[in-house]
Design an enzyme around this catalytic site. Structure first.
Site, mmCIF file in Angstrom:
data_model
loop_
_atom_site.group_PDB
_atom_site.id
_atom_site.type_symbol
_atom_site.label_atom_id
_atom_site.label_comp_id
_atom_site.label_asym_id
_atom_site.label_seq_id
_atom_site.Cartn_x
_atom_site.Cartn_y
_atom_site.Cartn_z
ATOM 1 N N HIS A 75 0.826 -1.215 0.000
ATOM 2 C CA HIS A 75 0.000 0.000 0.000
ATOM 3 C C HIS A 75 0.856 1.259 0.000
ATOM 4 C CE1 HIS A 75 -3.253 -2.755 0.821
ATOM 5 N NE2 HIS A 75 -2.650 -3.158 1.908
ATOM 6 N N ASP A 106 1.941 -4.424 -7.315
ATOM 7 C CA ASP A 106 2.190 -2.992 -7.454
ATOM 8 C C ASP A 106 3.161 -2.581 -6.365
ATOM 9 O OD1 ASP A 106 0.921 -2.303 -5.039
ATOM 10 O OD2 ASP A 106 -0.814 -1.418 -5.995
ATOM 11 N N ARG A 110 7.569 2.372 -11.786
ATOM 12 C CA ARG A 110 7.689 3.673 -12.448
ATOM 13 C C ARG A 110 8.224 3.576 -13.868
ATOM 14 N NH1 ARG A 110 5.298 4.139 -8.391
ATOM 15 N NH2 ARG A 110 5.669 5.537 -6.659
ATOM 16 N N ARG A 130 0.629 5.489 -9.442
ATOM 17 C CA ARG A 130 1.118 6.864 -9.508
ATOM 18 C C ARG A 130 1.450 7.335 -10.925
ATOM 19 N NH1 ARG A 130 4.549 6.288 -4.190
ATOM 20 N NH2 ARG A 130 2.834 6.468 -2.717
#
Length: 180
Positions: A75, A106, A110, A130
């Site tokens: 998280h 996850d 990136r 993100r």
């Protein structure tokens, strides 16, 4: 945990939205365990995916309770300071799961190389949070599309450099793990 009663014994939730609306009315206990996962899996015909898996044991408990998938995530590392990085536990979770259910991953993804490493370490699906939100903030729907295209291009380059042609090839790749 008591789930709301439905009007008929044969009625089953048929949409994720309906299930979430029903579960939103439930007072959640501090700790959700295998009995809760089983109860939810018995309540719906929808697949139950347990998020927050951070150990092989948790994955096996979730599968044993009826989970149709496990979601390896810490998280964003905000919940438990000093907990393991999701990537560090992914390979061990994948070995324990041994293909019985899909593994979603996850946490810190990136770049296309992050997607490659997650797939090579056992993930079946890599979630992006993100980067998509950044794309949305900067360019709306076109920004999100641009982020996904960029990550896809990076993944293709990494796959070429690694000598892999398909995602199945990536999943067979052995990563070199050097501990400095």
């Amino acid at each position: 945990m008591t789930l709301p009663q439905q009007n008929t014994a044969s009625a089953r939730p048929t949409s994720f939205y309906y299930l979430m609306c029903q579960l939103d009315r439930v007072q959640y206990p501090q700790k959700i365990g295998p009995d809760d996962v089983k109860r939810i899996a018995d309540y719906t015909d929808l697949p139950v995916i347990v998020k927050g898996i951070e150990s092989p044991e948790d994955a096996l408990y979730a599968i044993g309770a009826g989970a149709a998938g496990v979601y390896v995530s810490n998280h964003g590392g905000r919940q438990l300071n000093g907990g393991p990085a999701s990537f560090d536990v992914l390979e061990d979770v994948a070995k324990a799961v041994n293909g019985r259910v899909p593994i979603i991953f996850d946490s810190g993804v990136r770049r296309g190389s992050d997607v490659f490493k997650a797939l090579a370490s056992g993930a079946d699906l890599v979630a992006l949070g993100r980067p998509a939100i950044y794309g949305l903030a900067l360019g709306g729907a076109q920004g999100v599309q641009s982020v996904f295209e960029h990550l896809g291009d990076e993944l293709k380059i990494i796959m070429q450099l690694a000598g892999t042609k398909t995602i199945a090839d990536v999943k067979k790749t052995n990563l070199l793990n050097i501990k400095y």
